[in-house]
Design a protein around this motif. Sequence first.
Motif, short mmCIF file in Angstrom:
data_model
loop_
_atom_site.label_atom_id
_atom_site.label_comp_id
_atom_site.label_asym_id
_atom_site.label_seq_id
_atom_site.Cartn_x
_atom_site.Cartn_y
_atom_site.Cartn_z
N VAL A 219 36.38 -4.12 -26.86
CA VAL A 219 37.08 -5.19 -27.56
C VAL A 219 36.29 -6.49 -27.44
CG1 VAL A 219 39.25 -6.45 -27.72
CG2 VAL A 219 39.26 -4.05 -27.00
N ALA A 220 36.08 -7.17 -28.55
CA ALA A 220 35.39 -8.46 -28.56
C ALA A 220 36.44 -9.57 -28.65
CB ALA A 220 34.42 -8.54 -29.73
N ASN A 221 36.49 -10.42 -27.65
CA ASN A 221 37.58 -11.39 -27.56
C ASN A 221 37.48 -12.53 -28.56
OD1 ASN A 221 39.07 -10.05 -25.61
ND2 ASN A 221 37.98 -11.01 -23.90
N GLN A 222 36.32 -12.69 -29.23
CA GLN A 222 36.18 -13.70 -30.28
C GLN A 222 36.17 -13.06 -31.67
OE1 GLN A 222 36.27 -16.99 -29.48
NE2 GLN A 222 36.59 -16.22 -27.39
N ASP A 223 36.63 -11.84 -31.75
CA ASP A 223 36.65 -11.10 -33.02
C ASP A 223 37.76 -11.64 -33.92
OD1 ASP A 223 36.71 -9.21 -35.05
OD2 ASP A 223 36.64 -7.48 -33.71
N VAL A 224 37.39 -12.11 -35.11
CA VAL A 224 38.40 -12.60 -36.05
C VAL A 224 38.62 -11.63 -37.20
CG1 VAL A 224 37.97 -15.02 -35.51
CG2 VAL A 224 36.68 -13.95 -37.35
N THR A 225 37.86 -10.53 -37.24
CA THR A 225 38.03 -9.50 -38.28
C THR A 225 38.99 -8.42 -37.82
OG1 THR A 225 35.78 -9.91 -39.08
CG2 THR A 225 36.83 -7.86 -39.77
N THR A 226 38.79 -7.92 -36.60
CA THR A 226 39.75 -7.01 -35.97
C THR A 226 40.17 -7.64 -34.64
OG1 THR A 226 37.91 -5.73 -35.01
CG2 THR A 226 38.85 -4.93 -37.07
N PRO A 227 40.98 -8.68 -34.69
CA PRO A 227 41.36 -9.40 -33.47
C PRO A 227 42.07 -8.49 -32.47
CG PRO A 227 42.03 -10.61 -35.44
CD PRO A 227 41.63 -9.24 -35.89
N PRO A 228 41.92 -8.76 -31.18
CA PRO A 228 42.62 -7.94 -30.19
C PRO A 228 44.12 -7.84 -30.44
CG PRO A 228 40.99 -9.32 -29.11
CD PRO A 228 41.00 -9.74 -30.55
N VAL A 229 44.73 -8.93 -30.89
CA VAL A 229 46.19 -8.94 -31.05
C VAL A 229 46.67 -7.98 -32.14
CG1 VAL A 229 46.23 -10.88 -32.70
CG2 VAL A 229 48.21 -10.46 -31.19
N THR A 230 45.82 -7.72 -33.16
CA THR A 230 46.23 -6.81 -34.24
C THR A 230 45.61 -5.43 -34.13
OG1 THR A 230 44.44 -7.59 -35.68
CG2 THR A 230 46.57 -8.71 -35.87
N ASP A 231 44.45 -5.30 -33.48
CA ASP A 231 43.71 -4.03 -33.56
C ASP A 231 43.35 -3.41 -32.21
OD1 ASP A 231 42.95 -3.48 -36.55
OD2 ASP A 231 42.76 -5.63 -36.27
N ALA A 232 43.70 -4.08 -31.12
CA ALA A 232 43.41 -3.50 -29.81
C ALA A 232 44.66 -3.37 -28.94
CB ALA A 232 42.35 -4.32 -29.09
N ASP A 233 45.49 -4.39 -28.92
CA ASP A 233 46.57 -4.44 -27.94
C ASP A 233 47.58 -3.32 -28.13
OD1 ASP A 233 45.31 -6.64 -26.93
OD2 ASP A 233 46.70 -8.10 -27.79
N LYS A 234 48.06 -3.11 -29.38
CA LYS A 234 49.04 -2.04 -29.59
C LYS A 234 48.40 -0.67 -29.34
CE LYS A 234 50.36 -0.10 -33.47
NZ LYS A 234 50.96 0.26 -34.78
N ALA A 235 47.18 -0.50 -29.85
CA ALA A 235 46.50 0.77 -29.64
C ALA A 235 46.33 1.05 -28.15
CB ALA A 235 45.14 0.74 -30.34
N VAL A 253 37.38 -2.04 -22.42
CA VAL A 253 36.43 -3.04 -21.93
C VAL A 253 36.50 -4.24 -22.87
CG1 VAL A 253 34.01 -3.59 -21.49
CG2 VAL A 253 34.89 -1.31 -20.94
N ASP A 254 36.82 -5.42 -22.35
CA ASP A 254 36.86 -6.65 -23.14
C ASP A 254 35.61 -7.46 -22.87
OD1 ASP A 254 39.97 -7.44 -24.22
OD2 ASP A 254 39.77 -5.77 -22.82
N ILE A 255 34.96 -7.91 -23.96
CA ILE A 255 33.73 -8.68 -23.84
C ILE A 255 34.00 -10.11 -24.29
CG2 ILE A 255 31.31 -8.84 -24.53
CD1 ILE A 255 31.38 -5.87 -25.15
N ASP A 256 33.81 -11.06 -23.37
CA ASP A 256 34.00 -12.46 -23.70
C ASP A 256 32.87 -12.97 -24.59
OD1 ASP A 256 36.36 -12.75 -22.29
OD2 ASP A 256 35.33 -13.22 -20.42
N HIS A 257 33.17 -13.96 -25.41
CA HIS A 257 32.18 -14.65 -26.25
C HIS A 257 31.49 -13.70 -27.24
CE1 HIS A 257 32.90 -17.77 -23.35
NE2 HIS A 257 32.36 -17.06 -22.37
N ALA A 258 32.16 -12.61 -27.59
CA ALA A 258 31.60 -11.66 -28.55
C ALA A 258 32.48 -11.60 -29.79
CB ALA A 258 31.48 -10.26 -27.93
N GLY A 259 31.86 -11.45 -30.95
CA GLY A 259 32.58 -11.36 -32.21
C GLY A 259 32.59 -9.95 -32.77
N HIS A 260 32.98 -9.84 -34.04
CA HIS A 260 33.19 -8.53 -34.64
C HIS A 260 31.89 -7.73 -34.74
CE1 HIS A 260 35.31 -5.51 -36.88
NE2 HIS A 260 34.46 -5.59 -37.89
#
Length: 271
Positions: A219-235, A253-260
């Motif tokens: 999971v990339a914590n700066q991802d705005v295309t598949t944000p954690p809140v919509t595409d990682a957390d529920k899964a 695994v969550d990666i800080d300062h990483a995007g989509h």
Amino acid sequence: DLTAAPPLEVPQNVVGHFSTLLVDESRNSRMLGVEIWYPAVSATVQSTYELFPGISFFAASAQENAQVLEGSHPLVIWSHGRTGMRHNYSLLCEALAARGYIVISSDHPGDTLFDWALGTHVDDITNDRNRLGDVQLLIDSALGGGPELVSWLASHVDETRIAVGGHSYGGLTALATVSSLHEFAPDVRVRAAVLAQGYTRILPDELFATTASPVLMIVANQDVTTPPVTDADKAWDLLSTRTDRVGEMSRRVDIDHAGHQASSDFGLYAE
């Protein structure tokens, strides 16, 4: 031509690379462009990846048509994201091969950059079915039960260590490979799935209940295309309580300062 940056660490193996075409006669002669990376014996000629006619870059470490390293190696089938191409993740695939994996990546016709540019892309359900069929074909061929990719492949794949991974929509494809989606049942040959910035928001909850193998979510914590809140957390909520058929748990695994595009070569293309 651009030259990719050198590897971040000294490779454990020389990386071989091979390109080919695969035709599935059972699906209206569907044709897949295929890239294969693998641990090799010695260096040959540095590989070049052509994005478009006249636009290419030199590989970081891959050597064209190098001799494969003896022995059996784990296999990773890698699935590109929506509007992607089979060699969009060459640096990642080279790095896996440097660690001893055979990595196979194909285009998914109907969902490539050219399909979207030319208006020939397909709907989601057709895309899902096409992609899952592509993955099954690649595994069949890698194990010697489908059209031949390269003569030495089947004798060097460890059939007990097969994973499917993917980026974005390719992550959805990887997860669906070890779950039940449409008419496809979990592929029991696949021992793990990897979702890199996976696109999961459209998947029904019931799919996760059928997941039969451990899943690694990156999971990339700066991802705005598949944000954690919509595409990682529920899964993750649905996967984290499950164990696979041999008791293995899924991992996140969550990666800080990483995007989509953290797993892709997009930064190199931007040059």
